[in-house]
Motif scaffolding. Sequence first.
Motif, PDB file in Angstrom:
ATOM      1  N   SER A  69       0.819  -1.202   0.000  1.00 12.95           N
ATOM      2  CA  SER A  69       0.000   0.000   0.000  1.00 12.95           C
ATOM      3  C   SER A  69       0.853   1.252   0.000  1.00 12.95           C
ATOM      4  O   SER A  69       0.620   2.191  -0.780  1.00 12.95           O
ATOM      5  CB  SER A  69      -0.942   0.003   1.212  1.00 12.95           C
ATOM      6  OG  SER A  69      -1.836  -1.080   1.161  1.00 12.95           O
ATOM      7  N   GLU A 128      -4.614   9.090   9.162  1.00 15.15           N
ATOM      8  CA  GLU A 128      -5.881   8.568   8.641  1.00 15.15           C
ATOM      9  C   GLU A 128      -5.654   7.532   7.546  1.00 15.15           C
ATOM     10  O   GLU A 128      -6.335   6.505   7.499  1.00 15.15           O
ATOM     11  CB  GLU A 128      -6.751   9.717   8.112  1.00 15.15           C
ATOM     12  CG  GLU A 128      -7.286  10.655   9.181  1.00 15.15           C
ATOM     13  CD  GLU A 128      -8.205   9.938  10.163  1.00 15.15           C
ATOM     14  OE1 GLU A 128      -8.963   9.053   9.728  1.00 15.15           O
ATOM     15  OE2 GLU A 128      -8.139  10.245  11.366  1.00 15.15           O
ATOM     16  N   VAL A 129      -4.714   7.819   6.652  1.00 18.88           N
ATOM     17  CA  VAL A 129      -4.415   6.858   5.570  1.00 18.88           C
ATOM     18  C   VAL A 129      -3.893   5.545   6.153  1.00 18.88           C
ATOM     19  O   VAL A 129      -4.311   4.456   5.748  1.00 18.88           O
ATOM     20  CB  VAL A 129      -3.397   7.461   4.584  1.00 18.88           C
ATOM     21  CG1 VAL A 129      -2.891   6.390   3.616  1.00 18.88           C
ATOM     22  CG2 VAL A 129      -4.030   8.603   3.806  1.00 18.88           C
ATOM     23  N   THR A 130      -3.002   5.648   7.120  1.00 18.69           N
ATOM     24  CA  THR A 130      -2.440   4.434   7.736  1.00 18.69           C
ATOM     25  C   THR A 130      -3.522   3.637   8.456  1.00 18.69           C
ATOM     26  O   THR A 130      -3.584   2.402   8.330  1.00 18.69           O
ATOM     27  CB  THR A 130      -1.327   4.813   8.731  1.00 18.69           C
ATOM     28  OG1 THR A 130      -0.332   5.574   8.053  1.00 18.69           O
ATOM     29  CG2 THR A 130      -0.686   3.555   9.318  1.00 18.69           C
ATOM     30  N   ASN A 131      -4.388   4.318   9.186  1.00 17.56           N
ATOM     31  CA  ASN A 131      -5.472   3.631   9.898  1.00 17.56           C
ATOM     32  C   ASN A 131      -6.411   2.914   8.938  1.00 17.56           C
ATOM     33  O   ASN A 131      -6.881   1.810   9.221  1.00 17.56           O
ATOM     34  CB  ASN A 131      -6.261   4.631  10.747  1.00 17.56           C
ATOM     35  CG  ASN A 131      -5.465   5.115  11.949  1.00 17.56           C
ATOM     36  OD1 ASN A 131      -4.549   4.438  12.400  1.00 17.56           O
ATOM     37  ND2 ASN A 131      -5.819   6.287  12.453  1.00 17.56           N
ATOM     38  N   GLU A 132      -6.684   3.555   7.789  1.00 20.88           N
ATOM     39  CA  GLU A 132      -7.564   2.916   6.821  1.00 20.88           C
ATOM     40  C   GLU A 132      -6.919   1.660   6.239  1.00 20.88           C
ATOM     41  O   GLU A 132      -7.590   0.635   6.058  1.00 20.88           O
ATOM     42  CB  GLU A 132      -7.901   3.901   5.694  1.00 20.88           C
ATOM     43  CG  GLU A 132      -8.916   3.343   4.699  1.00 20.88           C
ATOM     44  CD  GLU A 132      -9.369   4.361   3.678  1.00 20.88           C
ATOM     45  OE1 GLU A 132     -10.068   3.979   2.738  1.00 20.88           O
ATOM     46  OE2 GLU A 132      -9.015   5.545   3.820  1.00 20.88           O
ATOM     47  N   ILE A 133      -5.618   1.735   5.958  1.00 17.32           N
ATOM     48  CA  ILE A 133      -4.913   0.560   5.437  1.00 17.32           C
ATOM     49  C   ILE A 133      -4.944  -0.568   6.471  1.00 17.32           C
ATOM     50  O   ILE A 133      -5.183  -1.740   6.143  1.00 17.32           O
ATOM     51  CB  ILE A 133      -3.455   0.916   5.074  1.00 17.32           C
ATOM     52  CG1 ILE A 133      -3.428   1.907   3.912  1.00 17.32           C
ATOM     53  CG2 ILE A 133      -2.678  -0.341   4.699  1.00 17.32           C
ATOM     54  CD1 ILE A 133      -2.045   2.465   3.616  1.00 17.32           C
ATOM     55  N   GLU A 135      -7.147  -1.022   8.914  1.00 13.55           N
ATOM     56  CA  GLU A 135      -8.507  -1.553   9.038  1.00 13.55           C
ATOM     57  C   GLU A 135      -8.826  -2.517   7.899  1.00 13.55           C
ATOM     58  O   GLU A 135      -9.412  -3.588   8.107  1.00 13.55           O
ATOM     59  CB  GLU A 135      -9.515  -0.397   9.045  1.00 13.55           C
ATOM     60  CG  GLU A 135      -9.498   0.404  10.337  1.00 13.55           C
ATOM     61  CD  GLU A 135     -10.406   1.613  10.270  1.00 13.55           C
ATOM     62  OE1 GLU A 135     -11.129   1.750   9.246  1.00 13.55           O
ATOM     63  OE2 GLU A 135     -10.411   2.414  11.214  1.00 13.55           O
ATOM     64  N   ASN A 136      -8.449  -2.143   6.685  1.00 14.00           N
ATOM     65  CA  ASN A 136      -8.675  -3.040   5.552  1.00 14.00           C
ATOM     66  C   ASN A 136      -7.853  -4.314   5.679  1.00 14.00           C
ATOM     67  O   ASN A 136      -8.316  -5.399   5.319  1.00 14.00           O
ATOM     68  CB  ASN A 136      -8.329  -2.329   4.233  1.00 14.00           C
ATOM     69  CG  ASN A 136      -9.364  -1.293   3.849  1.00 14.00           C
ATOM     70  OD1 ASN A 136     -10.505  -1.347   4.308  1.00 14.00           O
ATOM     71  ND2 ASN A 136      -8.978  -0.333   3.023  1.00 14.00           N
ATOM     72  N   SER A 137      -6.625  -4.173   6.189  1.00  9.24           N
ATOM     73  CA  SER A 137      -5.771  -5.349   6.391  1.00  9.24           C
ATOM     74  C   SER A 137      -6.396  -6.311   7.393  1.00  9.24           C
ATOM     75  O   SER A 137      -6.437  -7.533   7.174  1.00  9.24           O
ATOM     76  CB  SER A 137      -4.389  -4.901   6.870  1.00  9.24           C
ATOM     77  OG  SER A 137      -3.589  -6.017   7.184  1.00  9.24           O
ATOM     78  N   THR A 173     -12.405  -4.664  -1.481  1.00  7.68           N
ATOM     79  CA  THR A 173     -12.303  -3.642  -2.527  1.00  7.68           C
ATOM     80  C   THR A 173     -13.672  -3.290  -3.085  1.00  7.68           C
ATOM     81  O   THR A 173     -14.027  -2.114  -3.244  1.00  7.68           O
ATOM     82  CB  THR A 173     -11.393  -4.133  -3.666  1.00  7.68           C
ATOM     83  OG1 THR A 173     -10.111  -4.470  -3.140  1.00  7.68           O
ATOM     84  CG2 THR A 173     -11.237  -3.053  -4.731  1.00  7.68           C
ATOM     85  N   GLN A 176     -16.125  -1.103  -0.885  1.00  5.21           N
ATOM     86  CA  GLN A 176     -15.860   0.295  -0.595  1.00  5.21           C
ATOM     87  C   GLN A 176     -16.927   1.168  -1.223  1.00  5.21           C
ATOM     88  O   GLN A 176     -17.488   0.851  -2.269  1.00  5.21           O
ATOM     89  CB  GLN A 176     -14.473   0.695  -1.157  1.00  5.21           C
ATOM     90  CG  GLN A 176     -13.327  -0.086  -0.537  1.00  5.21           C
ATOM     91  CD  GLN A 176     -13.252   0.094   0.958  1.00  5.21           C
ATOM     92  OE1 GLN A 176     -13.299   1.208   1.446  1.00  5.21           O
ATOM     93  NE2 GLN A 176     -13.147  -0.990   1.688  1.00  5.21           N
TER      94      GLN A 176
END
Length: 392
Positions: A69, A128-133, A135-137, A173, A176
């Motif tokens: 990512s 925020e970007v890291t948290n979203e990655i 959460e998806n992980s 994916t 979303q």
Amino acid sequence: MFIHNFKYSLKTLFKSKSLIFWTFAFPLILGTFFNLAFSDIENNERLDIIDIAIVNNDNFKNNNILKESFETLSDENNDNKIFNIQYADEEYAKSLLAEGKISGYLIIEDEPKIVVTSSGINETVFSEVTNEIIENSNLISNLAESEIEKSLENQNYNIDYEAIINKAISIVTDSQANIKNISNQNLSYTMIEYYTLIAMTCLYGGILGMTAINKNLANMSSTGKRVSIAPTKKLITVLSSASAAFIAQLVGVALLFIYTIFILKVDYGSNLPLTILLSIVGSFAGLSLGIVVSCLFKSNEETKTGIIIAFTMLGCFLSGMMGITMKYVIDKNIPIINKLNPANMITDGLYSLYYYETFDRFYFNVISLLIFSSLCLAISIYCLRRQKYDSI
């Protein structure tokens, strides 16, 4: 007689310097100022690439989702690149952060952790970007584990782990939120200023309508006295004068479109025919406003002009001309005002062409403008029919 009075009224309107300024020149001047003020505003607000560091320990190397990512988000060939990444050990990452060379760094120990020293925009975006990655992980991991457990419960021990992971990734994916963007790709929030400019130009046409009708009123001019005693139906003279004002008004609106599109390079989008349609209806509303002001108020022409300008500018202010937030404040707290505001009807109709897949809201504003025009004309007809003079 209709054609004769129409041509006479048209010539009179185009020979008036004050009318030409307010209805033709002023909108062009204001549009130029808008262009100078707003041409670079969004470029200056664009988010810069964020400098970050990632502690390149074994935990990060083994976390394929995070690694891939961030590689994608820092790829030079990616149009959506948002990070410049330095891979380092923890001590070097700390020193980079202390020297202000990065906004923060990511370290994965038991859990991924973002380290920052402030709470600015860059730090917030990074977090925020890291948290979203993450959460998806976690979601992918949970889905994969669930699929594996189902296979084992069904006594299927020949498990294709790669297929299960790919399926989980596909589910995440596809789940979303997909927002269908039907708006013009070049649309900016500053376009609301140009929409209010169109609204102002349409309503300023009321000055033309007011002037044309004043020429037919015995209490307003010597021309009106002669018209009142002429053996011609008042309806014909009023209609011909109003028609001339409407044509002159459309010329002013056309000049505004030509100037903003070809000189200022304003992009009104693919729905330009509907934009023009709304402008024509808005011009008719402006004409009706001028006629009703002319008939209702018994003051001189300068006072009536001031009333139309004040009404127009107040309406444009409430619909976002002096600041887009004003439109939303009124829509949220006192929506009835903008429902009755013809300037907002025009502005909102133009805005809706970009943000709504259907044209329901657009046509609602068109119909609202026609109702507004009808009410103004009905009041004007009532006032004209009651006018009587003891002597002329």
